[in-house]
Scaffold this motif. Structure first.
Motif, PDB file in Angstrom:
ATOM      1  N   PHE A 208      26.791  12.875 -24.822  1.00  0.00           N
ATOM      2  CA  PHE A 208      25.874  11.786 -24.479  1.00  0.00           C
ATOM      3  C   PHE A 208      26.631  10.489 -24.246  1.00  0.00           C
ATOM      4  O   PHE A 208      27.611  10.181 -24.930  1.00  0.00           O
ATOM      5  N   ALA A 209      26.142   9.722 -23.290  1.00  0.00           N
ATOM      6  CA  ALA A 209      26.442   8.297 -23.218  1.00  0.00           C
ATOM      7  C   ALA A 209      25.232   7.583 -23.802  1.00  0.00           C
ATOM      8  O   ALA A 209      24.086   7.955 -23.519  1.00  0.00           O
ATOM      9  N   VAL A 210      25.466   6.574 -24.626  1.00  0.00           N
ATOM     10  CA  VAL A 210      24.380   5.923 -25.355  1.00  0.00           C
ATOM     11  C   VAL A 210      24.405   4.424 -25.080  1.00  0.00           C
ATOM     12  O   VAL A 210      25.461   3.794 -25.099  1.00  0.00           O
ATOM     13  N   GLU A 211      23.213   3.866 -24.836  1.00  0.00           N
ATOM     14  CA  GLU A 211      23.073   2.429 -24.632  1.00  0.00           C
ATOM     15  C   GLU A 211      21.939   1.907 -25.511  1.00  0.00           C
ATOM     16  O   GLU A 211      20.874   2.516 -25.602  1.00  0.00           O
ATOM     17  N   GLU A 212      22.173   0.780 -26.139  1.00  0.00           N
ATOM     18  CA  GLU A 212      21.090   0.076 -26.810  1.00  0.00           C
ATOM     19  C   GLU A 212      20.348  -0.712 -25.737  1.00  0.00           C
ATOM     20  O   GLU A 212      20.855  -1.713 -25.222  1.00  0.00           O
ATOM     21  N   ALA A 213      19.144  -0.261 -25.400  1.00  0.00           N
ATOM     22  CA  ALA A 213      18.419  -0.838 -24.261  1.00  0.00           C
ATOM     23  C   ALA A 213      17.766  -2.161 -24.599  1.00  0.00           C
ATOM     24  O   ALA A 213      17.436  -2.946 -23.705  1.00  0.00           O
ATOM     25  N   GLY A 214      17.545  -2.415 -25.876  1.00  0.00           N
ATOM     26  CA  GLY A 214      16.905  -3.653 -26.290  1.00  0.00           C
ATOM     27  C   GLY A 214      16.072  -3.428 -27.531  1.00  0.00           C
ATOM     28  O   GLY A 214      16.169  -2.370 -28.173  1.00  0.00           O
ATOM     29  N   LYS A 215      15.230  -4.397 -27.854  1.00  0.00           N
ATOM     30  CA  LYS A 215      14.357  -4.273 -29.010  1.00  0.00           C
ATOM     31  C   LYS A 215      12.920  -4.578 -28.620  1.00  0.00           C
ATOM     32  O   LYS A 215      12.659  -5.514 -27.854  1.00  0.00           O
ATOM     33  N   ALA A 216      12.004  -3.792 -29.163  1.00  0.00           N
ATOM     34  CA  ALA A 216      10.575  -4.065 -29.045  1.00  0.00           C
ATOM     35  C   ALA A 216      10.160  -4.662 -30.377  1.00  0.00           C
ATOM     36  O   ALA A 216       9.973  -3.930 -31.355  1.00  0.00           O
ATOM     37  N   GLY A 217      10.075  -5.978 -30.439  1.00  0.00           N
ATOM     38  CA  GLY A 217       9.941  -6.626 -31.731  1.00  0.00           C
ATOM     39  C   GLY A 217      11.227  -6.423 -32.504  1.00  0.00           C
ATOM     40  O   GLY A 217      12.308  -6.804 -32.058  1.00  0.00           O
ATOM     41  N   LYS A 218      11.133  -5.757 -33.649  1.00  0.00           N
ATOM     42  CA  LYS A 218      12.321  -5.457 -34.442  1.00  0.00           C
ATOM     43  C   LYS A 218      12.791  -4.018 -34.271  1.00  0.00           C
ATOM     44  O   LYS A 218      13.753  -3.596 -34.916  1.00  0.00           O
ATOM     45  N   VAL A 219      12.126  -3.255 -33.408  1.00  0.00           N
ATOM     46  CA  VAL A 219      12.441  -1.834 -33.260  1.00  0.00           C
ATOM     47  C   VAL A 219      13.525  -1.642 -32.197  1.00  0.00           C
ATOM     48  O   VAL A 219      13.316  -1.971 -31.016  1.00  0.00           O
ATOM     49  N   PRO A 220      14.695  -1.096 -32.569  1.00  0.00           N
ATOM     50  CA  PRO A 220      15.735  -0.838 -31.568  1.00  0.00           C
ATOM     51  C   PRO A 220      15.355   0.330 -30.657  1.00  0.00           C
ATOM     52  O   PRO A 220      14.870   1.355 -31.122  1.00  0.00           O
ATOM     53  N   GLU A 231      24.679   5.336 -15.380  1.00  0.00           N
ATOM     54  CA  GLU A 231      24.094   4.157 -14.754  1.00  0.00           C
ATOM     55  C   GLU A 231      22.620   4.361 -14.426  1.00  0.00           C
ATOM     56  O   GLU A 231      21.766   3.536 -14.770  1.00  0.00           O
ATOM     57  N   SER A 232      22.299   5.465 -13.753  1.00  0.00           N
ATOM     58  CA  SER A 232      20.906   5.691 -13.353  1.00  0.00           C
ATOM     59  C   SER A 232      20.019   5.960 -14.554  1.00  0.00           C
ATOM     60  O   SER A 232      18.878   5.473 -14.628  1.00  0.00           O
ATOM     61  N   GLY A 233      20.520   6.730 -15.518  1.00  0.00           N
ATOM     62  CA  GLY A 233      19.719   7.046 -16.695  1.00  0.00           C
ATOM     63  C   GLY A 233      19.389   5.823 -17.515  1.00  0.00           C
ATOM     64  O   GLY A 233      18.244   5.633 -17.947  1.00  0.00           O
ATOM     65  N   PHE A 234      20.376   4.962 -17.724  1.00  0.00           N
ATOM     66  CA  PHE A 234      20.125   3.734 -18.480  1.00  0.00           C
ATOM     67  C   PHE A 234      19.095   2.864 -17.749  1.00  0.00           C
ATOM     68  O   PHE A 234      18.207   2.267 -18.371  1.00  0.00           O
ATOM     69  N   ALA A 235      19.192   2.803 -16.426  1.00  0.00           N
ATOM     70  CA  ALA A 235      18.246   2.001 -15.639  1.00  0.00           C
ATOM     71  C   ALA A 235      16.838   2.578 -15.726  1.00  0.00           C
ATOM     72  O   ALA A 235      15.849   1.848 -15.886  1.00  0.00           O
ATOM     73  N   ASN A 236      16.730   3.909 -15.632  1.00  0.00           N
ATOM     74  CA  ASN A 236      15.409   4.548 -15.630  1.00  0.00           C
ATOM     75  C   ASN A 236      14.704   4.430 -16.977  1.00  0.00           C
ATOM     76  O   ASN A 236      13.479   4.310 -17.037  1.00  0.00           O
ATOM     77  N   TYR A 237      15.460   4.496 -18.059  1.00  0.00           N
ATOM     78  CA  TYR A 237      14.853   4.515 -19.395  1.00  0.00           C
ATOM     79  C   TYR A 237      14.629   3.120 -19.987  1.00  0.00           C
ATOM     80  O   TYR A 237      13.944   2.987 -20.993  1.00  0.00           O
ATOM     81  N   LYS A 238      15.199   2.119 -19.364  1.00  0.00           N
ATOM     82  CA  LYS A 238      15.139   0.771 -19.939  1.00  0.00           C
ATOM     83  C   LYS A 238      13.706   0.251 -20.047  1.00  0.00           C
ATOM     84  O   LYS A 238      13.386  -0.568 -20.913  1.00  0.00           O
ATOM     85  N   LYS A 239      12.830   0.738 -19.173  1.00  0.00           N
ATOM     86  CA  LYS A 239      11.448   0.279 -19.181  1.00  0.00           C
ATOM     87  C   LYS A 239      10.760   0.567 -20.516  1.00  0.00           C
ATOM     88  O   LYS A 239       9.738  -0.054 -20.849  1.00  0.00           O
ATOM     89  N   ALA A 240      11.291   1.486 -21.299  1.00  0.00           N
ATOM     90  CA  ALA A 240      10.679   1.854 -22.576  1.00  0.00           C
ATOM     91  C   ALA A 240      10.545   0.667 -23.519  1.00  0.00           C
ATOM     92  O   ALA A 240       9.639   0.637 -24.364  1.00  0.00           O
ATOM     93  N   VAL A 241      11.416  -0.318 -23.401  1.00  0.00           N
ATOM     94  CA  VAL A 241      11.348  -1.488 -24.284  1.00  0.00           C
ATOM     95  C   VAL A 241      10.022  -2.217 -24.076  1.00  0.00           C
ATOM     96  O   VAL A 241       9.297  -2.529 -25.035  1.00  0.00           O
ATOM     97  N   ASP A 242       9.684  -2.479 -22.822  1.00  0.00           N
ATOM     98  CA  ASP A 242       8.438  -3.187 -22.524  1.00  0.00           C
ATOM     99  C   ASP A 242       7.219  -2.342 -22.860  1.00  0.00           C
ATOM    100  O   ASP A 242       6.218  -2.861 -23.364  1.00  0.00           O
ATOM    101  N   VAL A 243       7.301  -1.063 -22.570  1.00  0.00           N
ATOM    102  CA  VAL A 243       6.165  -0.176 -22.834  1.00  0.00           C
ATOM    103  C   VAL A 243       5.862  -0.108 -24.332  1.00  0.00           C
ATOM    104  O   VAL A 243       4.712  -0.193 -24.761  1.00  0.00           O
TER     105      VAL A 243
END
Length: 525
Positions: A208-220, A231-243
């Motif tokens: 695996f390549a792993v990226e910390e995409a961000g935090k939703a409140g305090k949840v990593p 590159e593409s996977g990190f871009a595609n999954y990043k939306k999960a933070v907002d969701v």
């Protein structure tokens, strides 16, 4: 969960409604060793159990060894325990040498090994790299871990995995340890303190390549993808933070300590494993939007994982909720037309399904995998959509939040949701849920009208063609060259009902049934 064609082709045992349990598993600790030299796994399960009734035994699910296929598990007790273990088919019976009283808690240690027949999928990804992915839904966990493989026996869980050091391991909960322990080996320990049903207890082991995409409140929120798709996977999954942020605000606090979004090898398009969602392999290949899929699986963290159906006959409490709240989210992000288009598309699917199926949404007869159908997903979603029309947005949200507040961490049946909806809305809703959830099919309507230009009136007749009558409100828009002149709502409950609608416009007018896509119905062919 999002379905795939492969998933729909798999048939499992017929739904069996769970009997009152004699035991309650409180915690699972699974120690596993994985190898590149063989598909065989070695495991040690430490299971803490509370007896709800006096007894001398414990029954667990575990697929036994099959000499013909060479797959399945052989189990034995660790030495020094006051029990006898008997393995019979896909069951382990553990008998105590002394009586066990009601309310007593004990810890049992089981050693087991073998090649998983299912449940833990050992294969290669599209790049030829070896991978290990748990895929437990609905009751496939017992192919690789000894457990009570039913949604109504939740337990906290930890996975301690020893694997070749070129792999990384993702699982439920919080990462406690990730370290190299000897030449060529990595030890990883994940711990989930929240009680889960076995269907969403997992490990994923791969390069695996792993990226910390961000935090939703305090949840990593993190992304785990194959290195080739970094590159593409990190871009595609990043939306999960907002969701995740959206649903935490709309439903209630997120229950887990993190959210990992994982590229995987699964028979499903997406699988809502608690705090470690597994997505189909192509979701991370090429830059494109997976927002709808991500939203669906994230909703499950509340509905399906935390507030879990008592048994799979009530699957709509998971899949219908995830389907509708995804449409609702997209409507909030992209406007009401997005919601209307999604519901219209789903209505077509429900109508087509109703023409070939005689099963209601609450279905205790169909095999588990066959429950992944338009009843559980799209019709369940439509029931929530129509409930929202009856109650209004604010009350609907209060219903959703109160239901989650009462049943998060627990199991529920449809009647539990009905009770909450009635208490919050102050409405009598039993007939509403009875006709939409416990009856097969949908209303089939003949809608005929003509315009008397001289009298300035539209004469409308609505006729229910199906055998059993439904009761529902239905809206009609009077249109003039694509412009809405007026909107009328009528309560439909009889076989045939006729109405007169006054029209003030000059020239040609038309009448549009259900212009805002608020009613589930089929038009007479």
């Amino acid at each position: 969960m999002k379905r795939s064609l492969l998933a729909l082709c798999i048939l499992l045992a017929t739904v069996a409604l769970a009997q009152p349990p004699a035991t309650d598993v409180l915690h699972y600790k699974f120690q596993l060793k994985l190898s590149d030299n063989s598909d065989s796994i070695d495991g040690q399960a430490t299971i803490r159990v509370k007896w709800l009734q006096a007894s001398d035994s414990l029954a667990l699910d575990l697929t036994g060894f099959d000499a013909k296929t060479g797959k399945g598990m052989k189990a034995r007790l660790m030495a020094g325990q006051p029990y006898i273990l008997v393995q019979q088919g896909n069951k382990i019976i553990i008998r105590s040498k002394n009586d066990i009283t009601a309310g007593e808690e004990r810890e049992i240690n089981i050693l087991y090994s073998g090649v998983p027949a299912d449940g833990l999928i050992i294969s290669k990804n599209t790049y030829g790299d070896r991978t290990f992915f748990a895929d437990n839904w609905p009751n496939r966990a017992h192919n690789w871990i000894p457990c009570v493989d039913q949604p109504n026996d939740k337990a906290s869980v930890e996975f301690l995995v020893t694997a070749p050091d070129h792999y990384r391991v993702v699982s439920n909960g919080r990462l406690l340890t990730d370290t190299l322990v000897s030449k060529g080996w990595r030890f990883t320990h994940w711990y989930e303190k929240v009680a889960l049903p076995t269907k969403v207890m997992v490990i994923g082991v791969a390069r695996f390549a792993v990226e910390e995409a961000g935090k939703a409140g305090k949840v990593p929120v993190s992304s785990w993808v194959f290195p080739q798709n970094k590159e593409s996977g990190f871009a595609n999954y990043k939306k999960a933070v907002d969701v995740l942020s959206f649903f935490a605000d709309y439903i209630g606090p997120y229950a887990y300590e993190k959210l990992a979004n994982v590229q995987s090898k699964t028979i499903f398009g997406g699988m809502e494993n608690a705090s470690a969602i597994f997505y189909y392999e192509e979701s991370a290949i090429g830059v494109h939007s997976e927002e709808e899929l991500i939203a669906h699986e994230i909703v499950h963290q509340w509905f399906g994982n935390m507030a879990t159906e008592e048994n799979f006959a009530h699957l709509w409490l998971s899949e219908g909720f995830a389907t509708y709240l995804t449409h609702f989210y997209l409507g909030k992000q992209y406007g009401p037309d997005s919601l209307a288009k999604g519901m219209a598309k789903d209505r077509d699917r429900v109508v087509a399904f109703a023409r070939r199926s005689k099963q209601p949404v609450i279905d205790s007869l169909s095999p588990y995998m066959e429950l992944l159908n338009e009843n559980s997903y799209q019709k369940g979603s439509w029931v929530l959509h129509m409930l929202r029309q009856q109650t209004g947005d604010d009350v609907f949200q209060r219903i959703i939040r109160q239901y989650y507040k009462e049943y998060g961490g627990k199991n529920a049946r449809t009647e539990d949701f009905v009770r909450v909806a009635e208490e919050v809305s102050k409405l009598s809703l039993k007939n509403f849920f009875q006709q939409w959830l416990y009856r097969a099919g949908v209303p089939v309507l003949s809608v005929k009208w003509n315009y008397d230009e001289a009298a300035k009136k539209i004469l409308l007749t609505v006729k229910q063609q199906q055998e059993q009558l439904y009761t529902f409100p239905m809206e009609f828009a009077v249109m003039d060259d694509e412009r809405r002149l007026s909107l009328r709502k009528f309560d439909i409950s009889q076989r045939t009902q006729s109405y007169s609608i006054d029209v003030t416009a000059k020239g040609k007018v038309t009448l549009v049934a259900d212009p805002d896509v608020k009613l589930l119905f089929a038009r007479e062919k």
